[in-house]
Design a protein around this motif. Structure first.
Motif: not given
Lengths: 209, 209, 209, 209
Positions: A72-81, A85-90, A127-135
DNA sequence: CATGAATGAGGGTTCATTCAT
DNA sequence: TATGAATGAACCCTCATTCAT
């Protein structure tokens, strides 16, 4: 050595009530704080609950196991990033490539530098967790924003799959930051320049000799 | 969260009999094998002893604690790298920069790719443990070889502290490999080219715009 | 919680050769030194062998187990005390009781104070191990010397079994010393007086009211 | 040979629920029982937990380490003694010195005799562990009660610092008891008389000749 | 739902003792 | 006989997780 199933990483409930969501946030913030201060050592569920000011039982009400919390922490961090990034690209539309890259580097440094231990720990867990799908969704959003950023300069960029290039750029920037971030309080003055140099170099340099 | 002292990382005995040295090697090989197959999960002293086919007591005859074992592994790996790099730097004397960089990338990939989990685990532990002093000599040797490699091309390289540049180059290469190495059996076909591109780009690109 | 048999405490060989005896002495001295510096913590057979400069195997050649080593140390210490006491008793013949008691206290303090940790450790082990038989002769010699010392003053001493009185006197003196010896470098100035007072008091005071 | 910090000896939780307090008591009683029956041999945390009928994890919820458990036992024992002494001192007000001393000796014997191994073990641990601060209050209470007991008889007592005298008296009594208590089932018939004699002798006898 | 007491598998480390060389 | 490498039972302690209240 426990083998994990990706399915075990989902949070336990949909948490539609706002009280639940508040608790979840509290937990995640506590977790982030611990990782920020102590890295993965000291990151245990009892401690997270204590820092969050809730009981360990409550924590397990919201996260079926430790991995789910990390995920969940990972997801949150990725969503924020992804969002940043989206704002920056714009914002960088129509700007010359060097300007865009500078901005990108600054953004990356802001995220990574403030909490180097947290960032490193999350990287490690990713890297350690199977989070590919989640992220996946976040990764795609990040990829798209980067593509957005790079596409208009594709003629200044050496040929190659732009998506791959975008990801490499991220990894290169991260690598240099993680190395320098380690114990220090402030980043070396030349770090931003070096990252910029690495990224721009990679973009411009043709891969075949 | 335990705090470690660098002094606790030294191996325990000088190993006078050759039987001892053989045991030490067996232990280190067992440790490396476990890290190769399972990463840091499953890397515990009992398992190392079991895989090495010795008793746990024997392991502790040679390494005062788990960290010392990890440190020995780290040292060994760095020494090997230093040696290989030295040979490479020597062989590349007089060669053009692109040739030298290609050779460097190939070397890095050979080392990293064969045991990506081992490499990643060691990297992680290097950050976590106070091994700076222990690895100083190897680090210096590596720096020197890289300097050796780069110095004759310094006029083709954008200005900057060559030592810093050398280290950044290593980190960039590692980052791209670690990312791609993760679970896969074989490296993506384009990986070598991408690393080459990143390294050369960094070398040639001036850091200030 | 291992149960010990008194028979296991005997040294392994008669050690008729002087080389053996020298080795035994070296071992015992090493053991004493460790107990003097570190108390029972740190008193392990491997360390004793190391400090003695011999191999652990050799140690077990002379002592069948750790308890036997401790027992030997205990015996040695008791024999030395017995000898000193005997000399003292002889020297104090014809002296008044207070003079004799003063001398006794001084002797006790000399032995105990120099190596308080050693003395305490041996005391502790004497209670823990089945050494009664082993030390019987020394105990008897000590008793006899004390009797010798006290007997000529028996009319100044309150009635009671003189042997029991003699032993109590020893224990009283030891108790006061052990308490005060603990961490300090030098004995409190009044310690000798207090011990003298306790011992004389016990001797003179009638036990029944 | 591990060095201990006094700060590590504190119990872990305030024990909010009464279930907790019950568990703590169970643990302490189990620990006391083991020390009573087996002395320090066999006193290990796993065994304490087993005897207490709880899991090892529960033990460590309440005591951060073995030493803290020992310290708690020590504290408890000192507090009980302090309380008993206080009551005794109160009861003996106005009584002649011999009566008071008799009562004191009886009290000491009751405490010590019932669990000689426990008492000896605690004594030993009190010397080994940095419990001075923890026990300070109890020690003071004990001192005060003894002073209370002795002060009204100060004219029958040989001159000297009454506090020191009080402590010496305790140590003398303990020493005689520990020696005689060792393995025996019942105390020797004359023990009480001998302790009385030692204590009274010490009190009455002037320390200087 | 929340609480927090309880669980126990797991993992690090020591040290008395044995035995092949 | 000396050596020291090897052994493994025994401990201490952690932390993810469960469940009665």
């Amino acid at each position: 050595m426990s083998t994990l199933k990706a399915s075990a990483l989902k949070p336990r409930k949909p948490a539609r009530q706002q009280r639940s969501q508040a608790t979840i946030d509290t937990i995640l913030e506590a977790a982030a704080r611990i990782l920020t201060k102590d890295s993965l050592d000291g990151f245990n569920t009892n401690r997270v609950a204590a820092v969050a000011g809730i009981s360990i039982g409550s924590l397990y009400q919201y996260f079926p196991n430790k991995e789910a919390l990390t995920a969940a922490l990972l997801l949150r961090s990725h969503e924020a990033q992804a969002e940043q990034l989206k704002a920056l690209a714009l914002a960088m539309r129509g700007q010359p490539l060097p300007t865009a890259v500078r901005a990108l580097v600054k953004l990356a440094m802001r995220g990574q530098w403030e909490q180097p231990r947290l960032a490193a720990a999350l990287d490690h867990e990713e890297r350690r967790l199977p989070v590919e799908k989640l992220l996946r969704a976040s990764h795609q959003a990040i990829d798209e924003s980067l593509l957005d950023l790079l596409h208009e300069h594709r003629h200044s960029i050496a040929p190659g799959d732009l998506t791959v290039i975008a990801r490499d750029v991220i990894d290169i920037a991260k690598a240099l930051m993680e190395k320098d971030a380690d114990g220090r309080r402030d980043p070396p003055v030349d770090l931003e320049d070096r990252i910029y140099r690495a990224v721009m170099g990679y973009l411009v340099m043709p891969s075949a000799v």
